[in-house]
Design an enzyme around this catalytic site. Structure first.
Site, short mmCIF file in Angstrom:
data_model
loop_
_atom_site.label_atom_id
_atom_site.label_comp_id
_atom_site.label_asym_id
_atom_site.label_seq_id
_atom_site.Cartn_x
_atom_site.Cartn_y
_atom_site.Cartn_z
N THR A 183 0.90 -1.15 0.08
CA THR A 183 -0.15 -0.04 -0.04
C THR A 183 0.91 1.23 -0.20
OG1 THR A 183 -0.05 0.09 2.51
CG2 THR A 183 -1.93 -1.34 1.38
N GLU A 328 -6.04 -3.59 -0.90
CA GLU A 328 -6.54 -4.63 -0.07
C GLU A 328 -7.59 -5.57 -0.70
OE1 GLU A 328 -5.56 -1.65 1.16
OE2 GLU A 328 -4.74 -1.74 3.02
N LYS A 435 -14.22 17.72 11.13
CA LYS A 435 -15.13 17.89 12.00
C LYS A 435 -15.06 19.43 12.57
CE LYS A 435 -17.06 14.90 15.65
NZ LYS A 435 -16.79 13.82 16.27
N TRP A 440 -20.01 17.03 10.69
CA TRP A 440 -18.71 16.51 9.68
C TRP A 440 -19.06 17.34 8.30
CZ3 TRP A 440 -14.99 13.60 11.54
CH2 TRP A 440 -15.44 12.94 12.60
P1 AMP Z 1 -5.27 2.36 -2.90
O1 AMP Z 1 -5.02 1.03 -1.92
O2 AMP Z 1 -3.93 3.11 -3.25
O3 AMP Z 1 -5.78 2.12 -4.25
O4 AMP Z 1 -6.22 3.59 -2.32
C1 AMP Z 1 -7.52 3.08 -1.82
C2 AMP Z 1 -8.38 4.08 -1.56
O5 AMP Z 1 -8.61 5.09 -2.52
C3 AMP Z 1 -9.85 4.04 -1.13
O6 AMP Z 1 -9.79 3.29 0.21
C4 AMP Z 1 -10.57 5.07 -1.53
O7 AMP Z 1 -10.26 6.01 -0.26
C5 AMP Z 1 -9.74 5.83 -2.48
N1 AMP Z 1 -10.38 5.53 -3.85
C6 AMP Z 1 -10.44 4.65 -4.57
N2 AMP Z 1 -11.31 4.67 -5.69
C7 AMP Z 1 -12.34 5.64 -5.29
C8 AMP Z 1 -13.50 6.33 -5.99
N3 AMP Z 1 -13.75 5.94 -7.12
N4 AMP Z 1 -13.77 7.27 -5.33
C9 AMP Z 1 -13.24 7.74 -4.28
N5 AMP Z 1 -12.05 7.38 -3.68
C10 AMP Z 1 -11.68 6.35 -4.19
#
Ligand code: AMP
Length: 538
Positions: A183, A328, A435, A440
């Protein structure tokens, strides 16, 4: 009573051989780093994968060994995916955009025995090598003449040339690890997510489906999302499973290079993060160019803004399909499919619906919970912690003792709402919600509203300390309009969100920091502007 069906372990090598049997003549089109386009039939990709499998075997690679890659989306990287997992080793895709120290940490943590490296990253690896004791060999994904000197360095093309194009792929249980992705680690060290053959193949089956990415033998699919970011959202597997033509853009991800590739190769299914599409749209606008072959533009990684959804539709006739996922989750969790009901809506209403991150793909279950762990109603209004489960969701981080699951669910760290039809809407990352006086505010909604204002190229909203309200929003914008009227922007926002949501201050900036996966780096900005509302005279 048990079912009486055959137990057959499905493996990633089975997928490759299936693709050759059914679609051997289908093409993988790849842009080399020198800009030249090369075309290989699936048949040739498989032959080269098998040659690489022999080569890795000859280098004493054993089942379970980690083989790192630092590479763009190219046919060689694709061959490596299949060869490494095919022999029972683990392809560890490394994001070259991370800081050098993080890359070093990741390689040490994974204990990669071999690295496969594109020419662009040779310098970086040469620098790091003295601190990478586990790495026995580095294979330069180049022709012989470009390989660096040094005893640990080998040449990809020469290695392939030494081995035959046939290989008996080994059989092992389908739960065996196949790939490792870390990640992005915006807080603390990056964490490894270890996929299996089973999770990868199930994810690919789900991804192909018409209501997910929607791939078939007539698709021409362009993953702009890098193969070092959650395996390019699984496209390297899904495309071959569906027999689609696969277009790999190499290192040139700017608007002009993408426009040329999309038009020349007539790509119809495209996948990438919003920043990439902003670059493409800006280029097309500037050239007054229309591309009409794009059918589905799949946007994930961050929220797709309304202005983008509208522009793709109105100027290019392309449907922006919002997808949500995370490392994940391999990564696909939900997609906003163009159903007949959605397409029948009046345009503006439809665009609003397209802002939702869609419904779970088959295999993924979702639920939202409050802080006490109570499930919340699916009324499209209540929002809380989004938790998921499914066969391609993590159960434990690589080399961690602790389980990643709590009471059967994985907590995504996202805050979302769900409605009665199953549509999910991301309100914010839990840590990015603001917040203010106990209430929120969603930074994503404010950013979306700003992006709909003429000239705004990028917008970022962060919550920072405030003497009276604990936290208040601060907005930072990049604009192409030299005479940007901040008061007009404020009035535009006021028409779209509650008055008390309005940022106390809006600052115009030239640049915004991004993480290695293209997301706004809000942590950096929160640190930088921490005192902005606390100082007596902001
Ligand atoms: P990653 O593991 O780097 O792919 O990041 C995952 C995170 O990206 C998710 O938990 C979301 O917070 C954000 N994310 C992924 N897709 C979207 C989407 N379509 N809209 C908003 N946030 C997203």
């Amino acid at each position: 009573m048990q079912g009486l069906m055959m137990h057959n372990d499905l493996l990633i090598s089975d997928l490759l051989e299936h693709a050759v049997t059914c679609y051997g003549q289908q093409l993988v089109i790849s842009r080399r780093l020198d800009g030249r386009i090369v075309r290989h039939r699936y048949e040739e990709i498989a032959q080269r994968s098998r040659q690489l499998a022999h080569a890795l075997h000859a280098l004493q690679v054993r089942p379970g060994d980690r083989i790192g890659t630092l590479a763009w989306n190219t046919h060689r990287h694709l061959e490596a995916y299949y060869a490494i997992s095919g022999i029972g080793a683990i392809v560890h895709t490394i994001n070259p955009r991370l800081f050098a120290q993080q890359i070093e940490y990741i390689i040490q943590h994974a204990e990669d025995r071999i690295l496969l490296v594109d020419a662009s990253f040779i310098g970086l690896v040469e620098q790091l090598l003295p601190r990478l004791p586990s790495v026995e060999h580095v294979i330069a994904m180049t022709d012989w003449k470009d390989k660096p000197a040094g005893e640990r360095w080998l040449c990809y093309e020469s290695l392939l040339g030494e081995h035959p194009p046939h290989y008996n792929w080994p059989r092992f249980p389908t739960g065996t690890a196949s790939a490792l992705c870390y990640t992005s680690g915006t807080t603390g060290h990056p964490k490894g997510v270890l996929y299996s053959h089973a999770s990868t193949l199930l994810h690919a089956m789900a991804a192909c489906r018409p209501d997910a990415i929607g791939l078939g033998p007539d698709s021409v699919v362009l993953p702009v999302v890098p193969m070092f970011h959650v395996c390019a959202w699984g496209v390297p597997y899904a495309a071959l499973m569906a027999g689609s033509r696969l277009v790999l853009p190499g290192a040139a991800l700017d608007g002009a290079s993408l426009a040329e590739l999309i038009e020349t190769e007539q790509c119809d299914v495209l996948l990438g993060v919003p920043t990439v599409w902003m670059g493409l749209l800006a280029h097309l606008r500037q050239k007054n160019q229309v591309i009409d072959c794009m059918r589905r533009v799949i946007v994930g990684g961050s929220a797709a803004p309304l202005a983008m959804i509208r522009e793709f539709d109105e100027r290019h006739g392309a449907f922006v399909m919002h997808a949500w996922g995370m490392t994940e989750l391999s990564p696909l969790g939900s997609t906003n499919t163009p159903t007949p009901e959605l397409l029948a809506l009046p345009k503006e209403q439809r665009y609003q619906r397209q802002l939702s991150q869609g419904r779970p793909v088959f295999g993924i279950q979702m639920e939202i919970f409050d802080d006490e762990g109570q499930a919340l109603p699916h009324d499209g209004k209540a929002y809380g912690r989004l938790k998921v489960r499914g066969p391609w969701v993590i159960s434990q981080y690589f080399r961690s003792e602790a389980s990643a699951i709590e009471q059967g669910w994985f907590d995504t760290g996202d805050i979302a709402s769900l409605d009665a039809q199953g549509y999910m809407r991301i309100v914010d990352r839990a840590k990015d919600l603001i917040k203010s006086g106990g209430e929120w505010i969603s930074s994503i909604e404010l950013e979306n509203a700003a992006l709909d204002f003429p000239g705004i190229k990028e917008a970022c909203v962060i919550g920072i300390a405030h003497p009276r309200w604990d936290e208040r929003p601060l907005m930072l914008v990049i604009s192409t309009d030299p005479g940007l009227d901040l008061q007009a922007l404020r009035e535009h926002l006021q028409a779209q969100v509650a008055r008390w949501w309005l940022p106390d201050d809006i600052l115009r900036v030239d640049e915004l920091p991004h993480t290695a996966t293209g997301k706004l780096s809000k942590m950096t900005l929160r640190e930088h502007y921490a005192q902005h509302y606390m100082d007596p005279a902001p």
